[in-house]
Scaffold this motif. Structure first.
Motif, mmCIF file in Angstrom:
data_model
loop_
_atom_site.group_PDB
_atom_site.id
_atom_site.type_symbol
_atom_site.label_atom_id
_atom_site.label_comp_id
_atom_site.label_asym_id
_atom_site.label_seq_id
_atom_site.Cartn_x
_atom_site.Cartn_y
_atom_site.Cartn_z
ATOM 1 N N THR A 73 0.833 -1.201 0.000
ATOM 2 C CA THR A 73 0.000 0.000 0.000
ATOM 3 C C THR A 73 0.869 1.251 0.000
ATOM 4 O OG1 THR A 73 -1.698 -1.168 1.202
ATOM 5 C CG2 THR A 73 -1.822 1.211 1.244
ATOM 6 N N LYS A 74 0.528 2.187 -0.875
ATOM 7 C CA LYS A 74 1.261 3.456 -0.942
ATOM 8 C C LYS A 74 0.328 4.544 -1.469
ATOM 9 C CE LYS A 74 3.139 2.162 -5.370
ATOM 10 N NZ LYS A 74 4.266 1.896 -6.188
ATOM 11 N N ASP A 75 0.845 5.731 -1.671
ATOM 12 C CA ASP A 75 0.091 6.857 -2.227
ATOM 13 C C ASP A 75 -1.232 7.073 -1.501
ATOM 14 O OD1 ASP A 75 2.069 7.152 -4.240
ATOM 15 O OD2 ASP A 75 1.109 5.593 -5.415
ATOM 16 N N MET A 76 -1.192 7.093 -0.183
ATOM 17 C CA MET A 76 -2.404 7.181 0.623
ATOM 18 C C MET A 76 -2.804 8.633 0.829
ATOM 19 S SD MET A 76 -3.074 4.970 4.078
ATOM 20 C CE MET A 76 -1.739 5.729 4.948
ATOM 21 N N LEU A 77 -4.075 8.943 0.537
ATOM 22 C CA LEU A 77 -4.629 10.275 0.738
ATOM 23 C C LEU A 77 -5.903 10.188 1.570
ATOM 24 C CD1 LEU A 77 -4.458 11.778 -2.877
ATOM 25 C CD2 LEU A 77 -2.834 12.118 -1.008
ATOM 26 N N VAL A 86 -8.047 7.389 -0.362
ATOM 27 C CA VAL A 86 -7.637 6.865 -1.657
ATOM 28 C C VAL A 86 -6.218 6.365 -1.479
ATOM 29 C CG1 VAL A 86 -7.029 7.477 -4.036
ATOM 30 C CG2 VAL A 86 -9.146 8.326 -3.052
ATOM 31 N N PHE A 87 -5.933 5.186 -2.033
ATOM 32 C CA PHE A 87 -4.583 4.634 -1.923
ATOM 33 C C PHE A 87 -4.343 3.673 -3.070
ATOM 34 C CE2 PHE A 87 -7.396 1.798 0.284
ATOM 35 C CZ PHE A 87 -6.928 0.524 0.019
ATOM 36 N N SER A 88 -3.083 3.339 -3.280
ATOM 37 C CA SER A 88 -2.747 2.372 -4.322
ATOM 38 C C SER A 88 -2.195 1.110 -3.689
ATOM 39 C CB SER A 88 -1.730 2.957 -5.306
ATOM 40 O OG SER A 88 -0.484 3.128 -4.682
ATOM 41 N N SER A 89 -2.392 0.037 -4.412
ATOM 42 C CA SER A 89 -1.811 -1.244 -4.052
ATOM 43 C C SER A 89 -1.581 -1.980 -5.361
ATOM 44 C CB SER A 89 -2.742 -2.037 -3.144
ATOM 45 O OG SER A 89 -2.117 -3.228 -2.735
#
Length: 139
Positions: A73-77, A86-89
């Protein structure tokens, strides 16, 4: 008259870093540093915040909604004054609402740059697909 004490602007083009003088704009110097990698800096979309209290704990909770691992998990807003994350995985971006326990995956854009731009311009134009609740264990 203001004189910039640091009259150099660092610009990334691909994987190269250029230094451009603000005094003499006709010259650009390529910096050849072996350990430097250029990574475009994107502004956080308006109305969102990347400074999340207890972000490791939040990551663990969010991945329960989408069936991923917290280490991917990264780019967490976090949406300002709300409970939307909102986040990316992996290659996908997700949105989770803690109030409704609903999770969605982005279907309209690929990549952080495109999504951040769309979120900044008009969040209602981002297309999402609801992830069915299959009895997630969130805690």
């Amino acid at each position: 008259m203001y004189v910039d004490p640091f009259p150099i602007i660092n610009v990334c083009v691909g994987d190269s870093k250029y230094c451009i003088s603000t005094i003499n704009t006709q010259k650009a110097y390529l910096m050849a540093t072996a350990n430097y990698t250029c990574e475009a800096t994107l502004s956080v979309p308006r109305g969102w915040n990347e400074d999340i209290f207890a972000s490791d704990k939040v990551k663990q909770m969010l991945v329960g909604y989408v069936g991923k691992t917290s280490d991917s998990t990264k780019d967490m807003l976090l949406r300002d004054r709300s409970d939307y994350f909102v986040f990316s995985s992996g290659d996908d971006f997700y949105c989770v609402s803690l109030a409704t326990s609903m999770a969605s995956v982005v279907t309209s854009t690929k990549g952080k740059e495109q999504l951040w731009y769309q979120m900044d311009e008009d969040m209602t134009q981002v297309q999402w697909k609801l992830i069915p609740d299959t009895g997630r264990n969130l805690y």
